[in-house]
Scaffold this motif. Structure first.
Motif, PDB file in Angstrom:
ATOM      1  N   ASP A   1      97.088 -52.737 -16.052  1.00  0.00           N
ATOM      2  CA  ASP A   1      96.927 -53.681 -14.938  1.00  0.00           C
ATOM      3  C   ASP A   1      96.401 -52.979 -13.691  1.00  0.00           C
ATOM      4  N   LEU A   2      96.904 -51.790 -13.434  1.00  0.00           N
ATOM      5  CA  LEU A   2      96.440 -51.020 -12.276  1.00  0.00           C
ATOM      6  C   LEU A   2      94.958 -50.698 -12.413  1.00  0.00           C
ATOM      7  N   ALA A   3      94.541 -50.271 -13.600  1.00  0.00           N
ATOM      8  CA  ALA A   3      93.133 -49.938 -13.825  1.00  0.00           C
ATOM      9  C   ALA A   3      92.236 -51.150 -13.590  1.00  0.00           C
TER      10      ALA A   3
ATOM     11  N   GLY B   1     100.084 -42.433  -7.853  1.00  0.00           N
ATOM     12  CA  GLY B   1      99.658 -41.039  -7.793  1.00  0.00           C
ATOM     13  C   GLY B   1     100.122 -40.224  -8.983  1.00  0.00           C
ATOM     14  N   GLU B   2     100.661 -40.891 -10.003  1.00  0.00           N
ATOM     15  CA  GLU B   2     101.141 -40.172 -11.183  1.00  0.00           C
ATOM     16  C   GLU B   2      99.968 -39.854 -12.109  1.00  0.00           C
ATOM     17  N   PRO B   3      99.929 -38.647 -12.678  1.00  0.00           N
ATOM     18  CA  PRO B   3      98.807 -38.251 -13.544  1.00  0.00           C
ATOM     19  C   PRO B   3      98.558 -39.222 -14.691  1.00  0.00           C
ATOM     20  N   GLU B   4      99.629 -39.850 -15.191  1.00  0.00           N
ATOM     21  CA  GLU B   4      99.480 -40.814 -16.278  1.00  0.00           C
ATOM     22  C   GLU B   4      98.460 -41.887 -15.947  1.00  0.00           C
ATOM     23  N   TYR B   5      98.409 -42.287 -14.671  1.00  0.00           N
ATOM     24  CA  TYR B   5      97.522 -43.367 -14.253  1.00  0.00           C
ATOM     25  C   TYR B   5      96.223 -42.837 -13.656  1.00  0.00           C
TER      26      TYR B   5
ATOM     27  N   ASP C   1      94.665 -40.217 -14.634  1.00  0.00           N
ATOM     28  CA  ASP C   1      93.819 -39.805 -15.757  1.00  0.00           C
ATOM     29  C   ASP C   1      93.006 -40.970 -16.299  1.00  0.00           C
ATOM     30  N   VAL C   2      93.545 -42.175 -16.183  1.00  0.00           N
ATOM     31  CA  VAL C   2      92.834 -43.368 -16.642  1.00  0.00           C
ATOM     32  C   VAL C   2      91.805 -43.811 -15.601  1.00  0.00           C
ATOM     33  N   LEU C   3      92.172 -43.742 -14.323  1.00  0.00           N
ATOM     34  CA  LEU C   3      91.269 -44.190 -13.255  1.00  0.00           C
ATOM     35  C   LEU C   3      90.058 -43.276 -13.099  1.00  0.00           C
ATOM     36  N   LYS C   4      90.255 -41.971 -13.302  1.00  0.00           N
ATOM     37  CA  LYS C   4      89.178 -40.978 -13.202  1.00  0.00           C
ATOM     38  C   LYS C   4      88.422 -41.126 -11.879  1.00  0.00           C
ATOM     39  N   ASP C   5      87.082 -41.295 -11.947  1.00  0.00           N
ATOM     40  CA  ASP C   5      86.292 -41.335 -10.711  1.00  0.00           C
ATOM     41  C   ASP C   5      86.379 -42.677  -9.993  1.00  0.00           C
ATOM     42  N   GLU C   6      87.129 -43.622 -10.560  1.00  0.00           N
ATOM     43  CA  GLU C   6      87.343 -44.904  -9.885  1.00  0.00           C
ATOM     44  C   GLU C   6      88.563 -44.863  -8.961  1.00  0.00           C
ATOM     45  N   THR C   7      89.251 -43.744  -8.919  1.00  0.00           N
ATOM     46  CA  THR C   7      90.436 -43.607  -8.072  1.00  0.00           C
ATOM     47  C   THR C   7      90.111 -44.001  -6.635  1.00  0.00           C
ATOM     48  N   PRO C   8      90.829 -44.962  -6.077  1.00  0.00           N
ATOM     49  CA  PRO C   8      90.519 -45.421  -4.717  1.00  0.00           C
ATOM     50  C   PRO C   8      91.024 -44.437  -3.663  1.00  0.00           C
ATOM     51  N   LYS C   9      90.138 -43.991  -2.815  1.00  0.00           N
ATOM     52  CA  LYS C   9      90.504 -43.023  -1.779  1.00  0.00           C
ATOM     53  C   LYS C   9      91.387 -43.675  -0.709  1.00  0.00           C
TER      54      LYS C   9
END
Length: 409
Positions: free
Chosen positions: A238-240, A263-267, A269-277
């Protein structure tokens, strides 16, 4: 009838042998393992529970190399609840009646954790809830036999509110899964932010079903309320979906977000370069922590599994460390003695020392708070700090007002 001296002596010997046999049967031999029944959502949340399994495996291997507990090896009997309370209960019954486990542990989803806690109370079995974050577990539905390891929704909300209160935002919207965990998190965030900032108002709430988020519809409804900021509680797939849709619509990073667990690596790692700054989050910057206890854990974990640790890894490891410390302190696996030992128990975790406070049986293990950023096309945490859990627990008066009196005994 007269009894001869020889008959009396023989009877005494037989009685003594019978008594010795009874004592021997009551006392487990060194060949009988200390058994821990572990129930978790291994098939439904593998990104968290696989590292979690590896964490507790490492802890068990280490304690057994050191000689085990009470002169006996430690064995974990694991079961998959498939994210369903009824499955968790079925396994709890089987583990206690057939496998004869000494302690129950685990739980990921909050509704599963509450079901296991209810079973623990009714059957007087110690249950170490490793992951469920709803505070009903330790307060409104708390009981004598249930102890919780991770900081719950109140504690993590308090950590985030400390940062949210500094923001100029007055109009807040919330997005959270519509079950116990999401409801508990939103209620705590609202209560604590309003206490620090009476001028804020909550202008919109979205309650998607866990695992079934319709990101476009949810974000459209959220932005219609024109919030200055958003409190997000979604996680996993859902977060992704939420992040991807928000990025495409230009909502992130335009609208500031405070987000639980993101901010947990589990999530990440899925977001990758889509991680919102810029999102303010709780998480785990594993590659930036240089404390001795964490460095030792991370090195041993990598050596054993060939990968870096996740939050699940830490939780699995710390869950077993707490159980081991309780058994050593009680010098027994008797559940009543374990309850006494667990209340106020000090134990070690990769995040540092922690303890179960006696009044509500909540651990003081903390979490890391910081901001999301990108590094090498991967999500990471920056400007982070460790929030020690004991600084974010409510007062005794607050707990007494919510926790049943019977659970205090």
């Amino acid at each position: 009838m007269k009894l001869t001296k020889r008959a009396l002596l023989g009877g005494a010997i037989l009685a003594g042998l019978a008594a010795a046999a009874t004592v021997g049967a009551a006392q487990p031999s060194s060949k009988t393992p200390v058994k821990i029944g572990e129930i978790n959502s291994y098939s439904t949340m593998p990104q968290f529970t696989q590292p979690y399994r590896q964490g507790w495996q490492l802890a068990v291997e280490e304690v057994n190399v050191a000689g085990g507990l009470l002169g006996r090896k430690v064995e974990v009997v694991a079961r998959d609840d498939a994210g369903k309370p009824e499955e968790a209960l079925r396994h709890a019954i089987e583990l206690t009646s057939k496998e004869k486990v000494d302690v129950l542990a685990g739980g990921f989803l909050s509704n599963v954790g509450l079901a296991l806690a209810d079973y623990a109370q009714k059957n007087k079995r110690v249950f170490i809830a490793s992951e469920p974050l709803t505070d009903a577990l330790i307060w409104d539905k708390g009981n004598r036999y249930t102890f919780r390891l991770r900081p719950g929704t109140y504690m993590q909300a308090a950590m985030l509110v400390e940062e949210a209160a500094k923001m100029p935002a007055k109009r807040w919207a919330t997005i959270a899964p519509n079950y116990e965990y999401g409801q508990s998190a939103v209620a705590a965030f609202k209560e604590l932010l309003k206490a620090k900032r009476p001028d804020v108002e909550f202008v919109g709430e979205q309650w998607p079903a866990q695992g079934k988020l319709e990101a476009g519809t949810t974000l459209q409804a959220t932005t219609q309320s024109k919030p200055d900021a958003i409190f997000n509680v979604t996680f996993g797939a859902d977060l992704a979906k939420l992040v991807r849709e928000g990025n495409q619509r230009g909502i992130f990073p335009k609208v500031p977000v405070v987000s639980l667990l993101s901010g947990e690596p589990e999530y990440l790692d899925v977001l990758k370069d889509e991680t919102p700054k810029g999102w303010i989050v709780t998480g785990y910057p594993w590659d930036q922590i240089d404390s001795p206890e964490h460095a030792s854990f991370a090195a041993n974990y990598y050596r054993r599994f060939g990968e870096y640790p996740k939050v699940g890894s830490v939780v699995g490891y710390a869950t077993m460390q707490a159980i081991f410390a309780a058994i050593k302190k009680a010098n027994s696996v008797d559940n009543e003695k374990l309850v006494t030992a667990l209340r106020g128990l000090k134990f070690s975790t990769p995040f540092g020392p922690a303890e179960f406070r006696a009044i509500d049986q909540q651990s003081t293990m903390g979490a890391y708070v910081g901001k999301l950023d990108l590094r090498g096309n991967k999500g990471t945490m920056v400007q982070w700090r460790y929030a020690d859990g004991k600084a974010y627990l409510p007062s005794d008066a607050y707990v007494k007002a919510r926790r049943p009196a019977a659970a205090m005994k």
